[in-house]
Design a protein around this motif. Structure first.
Motif, PDB file in Angstrom:
ATOM      1  N   ILE A 112       0.671  -1.563  -0.085  1.00 43.93           N
ATOM      2  CA  ILE A 112      -0.291  -0.248   0.219  1.00 43.93           C
ATOM      3  C   ILE A 112       0.919   1.611  -0.076  1.00 43.93           C
ATOM      4  O   ILE A 112       0.961   1.995  -0.334  1.00 43.93           O
ATOM      5  N   THR A 113       2.095   1.157   0.808  1.00 40.66           N
ATOM      6  CA  THR A 113       3.114   2.384   0.947  1.00 40.66           C
ATOM      7  C   THR A 113       3.793   2.563  -0.735  1.00 40.66           C
ATOM      8  O   THR A 113       3.121   3.498  -1.522  1.00 40.66           O
ATOM      9  N   ARG A 114       3.900   2.233  -0.918  1.00 40.76           N
ATOM     10  CA  ARG A 114       4.423   1.805  -2.604  1.00 40.76           C
ATOM     11  C   ARG A 114       3.511   1.921  -3.808  1.00 40.76           C
ATOM     12  O   ARG A 114       3.720   3.081  -4.069  1.00 40.76           O
ATOM     13  N   GLY A 115       2.026   1.925  -3.619  1.00 35.84           N
ATOM     14  CA  GLY A 115       1.413   2.092  -4.231  1.00 35.84           C
ATOM     15  C   GLY A 115       0.789   3.359  -4.067  1.00 35.84           C
ATOM     16  O   GLY A 115       0.403   4.149  -5.514  1.00 35.84           O
ATOM     17  N   PHE A 116       0.592   3.668  -3.296  1.00 32.73           N
ATOM     18  CA  PHE A 116       0.528   5.435  -3.287  1.00 32.73           C
ATOM     19  C   PHE A 116       1.592   5.890  -3.284  1.00 32.73           C
ATOM     20  O   PHE A 116       1.499   7.036  -4.236  1.00 32.73           O
ATOM     21  N   LEU A 117       2.322   5.765  -3.076  1.00 34.33           N
ATOM     22  CA  LEU A 117       3.432   6.944  -3.638  1.00 34.33           C
ATOM     23  C   LEU A 117       3.479   7.051  -4.720  1.00 34.33           C
ATOM     24  O   LEU A 117       3.664   8.400  -6.209  1.00 34.33           O
ATOM     25  N   GLY A 118       3.700   5.371  -5.904  1.00 33.89           N
ATOM     26  CA  GLY A 118       3.573   5.799  -6.738  1.00 33.89           C
ATOM     27  C   GLY A 118       2.631   6.425  -7.772  1.00 33.89           C
ATOM     28  O   GLY A 118       2.511   7.221  -9.191  1.00 33.89           O
ATOM     29  N   SER A 119       1.730   5.880  -7.081  1.00 32.38           N
ATOM     30  CA  SER A 119       0.442   6.778  -8.106  1.00 32.38           C
ATOM     31  C   SER A 119       0.771   8.382  -7.706  1.00 32.38           C
ATOM     32  O   SER A 119       0.271   8.874  -8.946  1.00 32.38           O
ATOM     33  N   VAL A 157       9.399  14.807 -19.018  1.00 35.22           N
ATOM     34  CA  VAL A 157       8.845  13.900 -17.710  1.00 35.22           C
ATOM     35  C   VAL A 157       8.563  12.508 -17.642  1.00 35.22           C
ATOM     36  O   VAL A 157       8.974  12.055 -16.831  1.00 35.22           O
ATOM     37  N   CYS A 158       8.610  12.333 -19.209  1.00 35.36           N
ATOM     38  CA  CYS A 158       8.955  10.553 -18.514  1.00 35.36           C
ATOM     39  C   CYS A 158      10.426   9.948 -17.820  1.00 35.36           C
ATOM     40  O   CYS A 158       9.956   8.745 -16.858  1.00 35.36           O
ATOM     41  N   TYR A 159      11.431  10.413 -17.972  1.00 40.57           N
ATOM     42  CA  TYR A 159      12.944  10.412 -17.250  1.00 40.57           C
ATOM     43  C   TYR A 159      12.262  10.726 -16.114  1.00 40.57           C
ATOM     44  O   TYR A 159      13.696   9.775 -15.079  1.00 40.57           O
ATOM     45  N   GLN A 160      11.996  11.743 -15.897  1.00 45.24           N
ATOM     46  CA  GLN A 160      12.049  12.245 -14.159  1.00 45.24           C
ATOM     47  C   GLN A 160      11.354  11.359 -13.703  1.00 45.24           C
ATOM     48  O   GLN A 160      11.244  10.489 -12.093  1.00 45.24           O
ATOM     49  N   ARG A 161      10.074  10.685 -13.816  1.00 46.44           N
ATOM     50  CA  ARG A 161       9.474   9.326 -13.787  1.00 46.44           C
ATOM     51  C   ARG A 161      10.344   8.268 -13.546  1.00 46.44           C
ATOM     52  O   ARG A 161       9.883   7.591 -11.817  1.00 46.44           O
ATOM     53  N   GLU A 162      10.892   8.347 -13.978  1.00 45.08           N
ATOM     54  CA  GLU A 162      12.112   6.654 -14.407  1.00 45.08           C
ATOM     55  C   GLU A 162      12.532   7.423 -12.811  1.00 45.08           C
ATOM     56  O   GLU A 162      12.895   6.544 -11.601  1.00 45.08           O
ATOM     57  N   LYS A 163      13.107   8.012 -12.335  1.00 46.21           N
ATOM     58  CA  LYS A 163      14.010   8.813 -11.513  1.00 46.21           C
ATOM     59  C   LYS A 163      13.093   8.667  -9.672  1.00 46.21           C
ATOM     60  O   LYS A 163      13.761   7.847  -9.235  1.00 46.21           O
ATOM     61  N   THR A 164      12.098   8.643  -9.634  1.00 44.16           N
ATOM     62  CA  THR A 164      11.157   8.367  -8.569  1.00 44.16           C
ATOM     63  C   THR A 164      11.177   7.646  -8.165  1.00 44.16           C
ATOM     64  O   THR A 164      10.837   6.617  -7.231  1.00 44.16           O
ATOM     65  N   CYS A 165      10.139   6.248  -9.670  1.00 45.96           N
ATOM     66  CA  CYS A 165      10.294   5.322  -9.911  1.00 45.96           C
ATOM     67  C   CYS A 165      11.282   4.477  -9.440  1.00 45.96           C
ATOM     68  O   CYS A 165      11.942   3.625  -8.574  1.00 45.96           O
ATOM     69  N   LYS A 166      12.456   4.620  -9.034  1.00 44.04           N
ATOM     70  CA  LYS A 166      14.163   4.051  -8.608  1.00 44.04           C
ATOM     71  C   LYS A 166      13.712   4.289  -6.626  1.00 44.04           C
ATOM     72  O   LYS A 166      14.540   3.325  -6.950  1.00 44.04           O
ATOM     73  N   ILE A 167      13.602   5.295  -6.890  1.00 45.91           N
ATOM     74  CA  ILE A 167      13.625   5.389  -5.317  1.00 45.91           C
ATOM     75  C   ILE A 167      12.864   4.731  -4.405  1.00 45.91           C
ATOM     76  O   ILE A 167      12.980   3.608  -3.549  1.00 45.91           O
ATOM     77  N   LEU A 168      11.714   4.720  -5.650  1.00 48.41           N
ATOM     78  CA  LEU A 168       9.830   4.105  -5.030  1.00 48.41           C
ATOM     79  C   LEU A 168      10.717   2.455  -4.544  1.00 48.41           C
ATOM     80  O   LEU A 168      10.635   1.924  -4.046  1.00 48.41           O
ATOM     81  N   LYS A 169      11.403   1.604  -5.901  1.00 48.01           N
ATOM     82  CA  LYS A 169      12.101   0.169  -5.882  1.00 48.01           C
ATOM     83  C   LYS A 169      13.176  -0.105  -4.581  1.00 48.01           C
ATOM     84  O   LYS A 169      12.980  -0.849  -4.377  1.00 48.01           O
ATOM     85  N   GLN A 170      13.622   0.588  -4.072  1.00 41.94           N
ATOM     86  CA  GLN A 170      14.300   0.941  -2.987  1.00 41.94           C
ATOM     87  C   GLN A 170      13.861   1.071  -2.212  1.00 41.94           C
ATOM     88  O   GLN A 170      15.004   1.092  -0.892  1.00 41.94           O
ATOM     89  N   ILE A 171      13.118   1.524  -1.490  1.00 43.79           N
ATOM     90  CA  ILE A 171      12.417   1.871  -0.427  1.00 43.79           C
ATOM     91  C   ILE A 171      11.188   0.833   0.559  1.00 43.79           C
ATOM     92  O   ILE A 171      11.237  -0.908   0.277  1.00 43.79           O
ATOM     93  N   GLY A 172      12.527  -0.141   1.832  1.00 44.69           N
ATOM     94  CA  GLY A 172      12.636  -0.613   2.345  1.00 44.69           C
ATOM     95  C   GLY A 172      11.382  -0.623   3.191  1.00 44.69           C
ATOM     96  O   GLY A 172      11.943   0.494   3.919  1.00 44.69           O
TER      97      GLY A 172
END
Length: 149
Positions: free
Chosen positions: A69-76, A105-120
């Motif tokens: 749920i955390t990653r889902g909300f943050l990604g949205s 914009v797609c590049y910037q979204r990829e940057k935030t996605c990389k952060i999201l993938k690292q969150i544990g």
């Protein structure tokens, strides 16, 4: 599955609503691209199609850590933020073959996605701002600033 149901006191004659399923936590899956501008591919005028993936489709939830749920909300929220920077002129420029903001914009979204993938669960404080009440649509309100540079 029947033995586990019995352990919790569920009667033997109680039917399962669906076949029991086990979750395989030995592998984690995720999309390789969070947002992309694609061409329609139908031979007509080049119409850019912006595709964004969010929620469980972007990152398979990892239930043992409670991150789904955390990653889902943050990604949205991240996706909404990046989409909000676009306007009709950006799509018109892309259609006309003129440089547009879509790739940026797609590049910037990829940057935030990389952060999201690292969150544990154990390292959340390394990536997330401690000012939870200040969280908003802008990723800078949620992620540590040095990660977005």
């Amino acid at each position: 599955a029947r033995a586990i149901a019995g352990f919790f006191g569920i009667p033997e004659d109680c039917e399962f609503a669906a076949a029991p399923q086990l979750f395989d936590f030995s592998k984690r899956r995720s999309c390789s691209t969070a947002m992309a501008a694609l061409s329609a591919g139908d031979g007509s005028e080049a119409r850019p199609l912006l595709v964004a993936v969010v929620g469980d489709a972007l990152l398979e939830p990892f239930w043992p850590e409670g991150l789904g749920i955390t990653r889902g909300f943050l990604g949205s929220l991240d996706t909404c933020w990046h989409l909000s920077s676009l306007c009709a002129a950006d799509f018109q420029a892309a259609r006309s073959g003129v440089e547009s903001q879509l790739p940026a914009v797609c590049y910037q979204r990829e940057k935030t996605c990389k952060i999201l993938k690292q969150i544990g669960a154990a390292n959340q404080t390394q990536y997330m701002s401690s000012e939870e009440k200040a969280y908003g649509l802008d990723p800078r309100s949620r992620y540590k600033h040095h990660l977005l540079a």
